[in-house]
Design a protein around this motif. Structure first.
Motif, mmCIF file in Angstrom:
data_model
loop_
_atom_site.group_PDB
_atom_site.id
_atom_site.type_symbol
_atom_site.label_atom_id
_atom_site.label_comp_id
_atom_site.label_asym_id
_atom_site.label_seq_id
_atom_site.Cartn_x
_atom_site.Cartn_y
_atom_site.Cartn_z
ATOM 1 N N TYR A 1 0.808 -1.194 0.000
ATOM 2 C CA TYR A 1 0.000 0.000 0.000
ATOM 3 C C TYR A 1 0.857 1.265 0.000
ATOM 4 N N LEU A 2 2.060 1.170 -0.560
ATOM 5 C CA LEU A 2 2.941 2.330 -0.619
ATOM 6 C C LEU A 2 3.022 2.861 -2.046
ATOM 7 N N THR A 3 3.290 4.135 -2.153
ATOM 8 C CA THR A 3 3.689 4.715 -3.428
ATOM 9 C C THR A 3 5.169 5.025 -3.284
ATOM 10 N N ILE A 4 5.985 4.417 -4.152
ATOM 11 C CA ILE A 4 7.428 4.607 -4.086
ATOM 12 C C ILE A 4 7.890 5.174 -5.419
ATOM 13 N N ASP A 5 8.288 6.438 -5.413
ATOM 14 C CA ASP A 5 8.842 7.085 -6.600
ATOM 15 C C ASP A 5 10.357 6.983 -6.545
ATOM 16 N N TYR A 6 10.987 6.889 -7.720
ATOM 17 C CA TYR A 6 12.444 6.839 -7.765
ATOM 18 C C TYR A 6 12.965 7.856 -8.766
ATOM 19 N N LYS A 7 14.210 8.267 -8.535
ATOM 20 C CA LYS A 7 14.918 9.146 -9.466
ATOM 21 C C LYS A 7 16.371 8.697 -9.499
ATOM 22 N N ILE A 8 16.940 8.594 -10.699
ATOM 23 C CA ILE A 8 18.344 8.252 -10.854
ATOM 24 C C ILE A 8 19.047 9.461 -11.462
ATOM 25 N N HIS A 9 20.062 9.931 -10.774
ATOM 26 C CA HIS A 9 20.794 11.136 -11.153
ATOM 27 C C HIS A 9 22.234 10.759 -11.485
ATOM 28 N N ASN A 10 22.717 11.181 -12.658
ATOM 29 C CA ASN A 10 24.108 10.944 -13.046
ATOM 30 C C ASN A 10 24.969 12.007 -12.376
ATOM 31 N N LEU A 11 25.825 11.583 -11.454
ATOM 32 C CA LEU A 11 26.675 12.526 -10.726
ATOM 33 C C LEU A 11 27.789 13.099 -11.599
ATOM 34 N N ASP A 12 28.176 12.379 -12.662
ATOM 35 C CA ASP A 12 29.243 12.850 -13.543
ATOM 36 C C ASP A 12 28.772 13.983 -14.458
ATOM 37 N N THR A 13 27.536 13.895 -14.948
ATOM 38 C CA THR A 13 27.005 14.902 -15.872
ATOM 39 C C THR A 13 26.022 15.859 -15.206
ATOM 40 N N ASN A 14 25.669 15.584 -13.947
ATOM 41 C CA ASN A 14 24.696 16.374 -13.186
ATOM 42 C C ASN A 14 23.334 16.413 -13.874
ATOM 43 N N GLU A 15 22.931 15.272 -14.455
ATOM 44 C CA GLU A 15 21.637 15.168 -15.131
ATOM 45 C C GLU A 15 20.806 14.052 -14.516
ATOM 46 N N ASP A 16 19.496 14.284 -14.451
ATOM 47 C CA ASP A 16 18.569 13.213 -14.080
ATOM 48 C C ASP A 16 18.372 12.344 -15.309
ATOM 49 N N GLU A 45 23.337 8.533 -8.394
ATOM 50 C CA GLU A 45 22.646 8.610 -7.119
ATOM 51 C C GLU A 45 21.198 8.156 -7.344
ATOM 52 N N LEU A 46 20.751 7.218 -6.523
ATOM 53 C CA LEU A 46 19.384 6.707 -6.570
ATOM 54 C C LEU A 46 18.623 7.281 -5.379
ATOM 55 N N THR A 47 17.466 7.874 -5.657
ATOM 56 C CA THR A 47 16.627 8.444 -4.605
ATOM 57 C C THR A 47 15.264 7.772 -4.630
ATOM 58 N N PHE A 48 14.815 7.298 -3.471
ATOM 59 C CA PHE A 48 13.467 6.783 -3.300
ATOM 60 C C PHE A 48 12.676 7.774 -2.459
ATOM 61 N N GLN A 49 11.469 8.111 -2.908
ATOM 62 C CA GLN A 49 10.537 8.918 -2.123
ATOM 63 C C GLN A 49 9.379 7.992 -1.778
ATOM 64 N N ILE A 50 9.229 7.666 -0.492
ATOM 65 C CA ILE A 50 8.232 6.704 -0.040
ATOM 66 C C ILE A 50 7.118 7.438 0.689
ATOM 67 N N SER A 51 5.884 7.204 0.221
ATOM 68 C CA SER A 51 4.721 7.862 0.816
ATOM 69 C C SER A 51 4.243 7.109 2.051
ATOM 70 N N GLU A 52 3.285 7.712 2.743
ATOM 71 C CA GLU A 52 2.586 6.984 3.793
ATOM 72 C C GLU A 52 1.762 5.884 3.135
ATOM 73 N N PRO A 53 1.531 4.762 3.810
ATOM 74 C CA PRO A 53 0.684 3.711 3.231
ATOM 75 C C PRO A 53 -0.721 4.234 2.934
ATOM 76 N N ASP A 54 -1.245 3.815 1.819
ATOM 77 C CA ASP A 54 -2.609 4.167 1.429
ATOM 78 C C ASP A 54 -3.525 3.026 1.872
ATOM 79 N N PHE A 75 26.120 5.044 -6.182
ATOM 80 C CA PHE A 75 26.735 3.811 -6.671
ATOM 81 C C PHE A 75 27.445 4.070 -7.993
ATOM 82 N N LYS A 76 28.388 3.173 -8.307
ATOM 83 C CA LYS A 76 29.101 3.231 -9.574
ATOM 84 C C LYS A 76 28.568 2.131 -10.470
ATOM 85 N N TYR A 77 28.196 2.484 -11.692
ATOM 86 C CA TYR A 77 27.710 1.538 -12.692
ATOM 87 C C TYR A 77 28.812 1.329 -13.726
#
Length: 82
Positions: A1-16, A45-54, A75-77
């Motif tokens: 019952y969670l909403t989990i959004d993710y974003k992956i950001h390239n630290l070398d190019t400073n772009e999402d 960089e991986l970011t998770f935004q986790i909501s309150e359970p619905d 992390f390094k890929y």
């Protein structure tokens, strides 16, 4: 019952490079997942935004589940395996 959004950001190019929502899945056990293809090797960089359970529940001693939270990992890929 969670909403989990993710974003992956390239630290070398400073772009999402990718963002979206993890899907609720059941394949042997319940979990959240999404397939993501990173465009190139590098530092990310991986970011998770986790909501309150619905989920509604009856409990006099619980006013809410928890506050929304943000979790981050770097992390390094090295590239896709062939």
């Amino acid at each position: 019952y969670l909403t989990i959004d993710y974003k992956i950001h390239n630290l070398d190019t400073n772009e999402d490079v990718e963002k979206g929502q993890l899907y609720q899945m059941v394949a042997g056990d319940p979990h959240y997942a999404s397939n993501v293809l990173l465009p190139e090797p590098g530092n990310y960089e991986l970011t998770f935004q986790i909501s309150e359970p619905d989920l509604s529940r009856h409990a006099e001693d619980v006013k809410k589940f928890y506050e929304p939270m943000t979790l981050k990992w770097e992390f390094k890929y090295d590239g896709a395996q062939k």
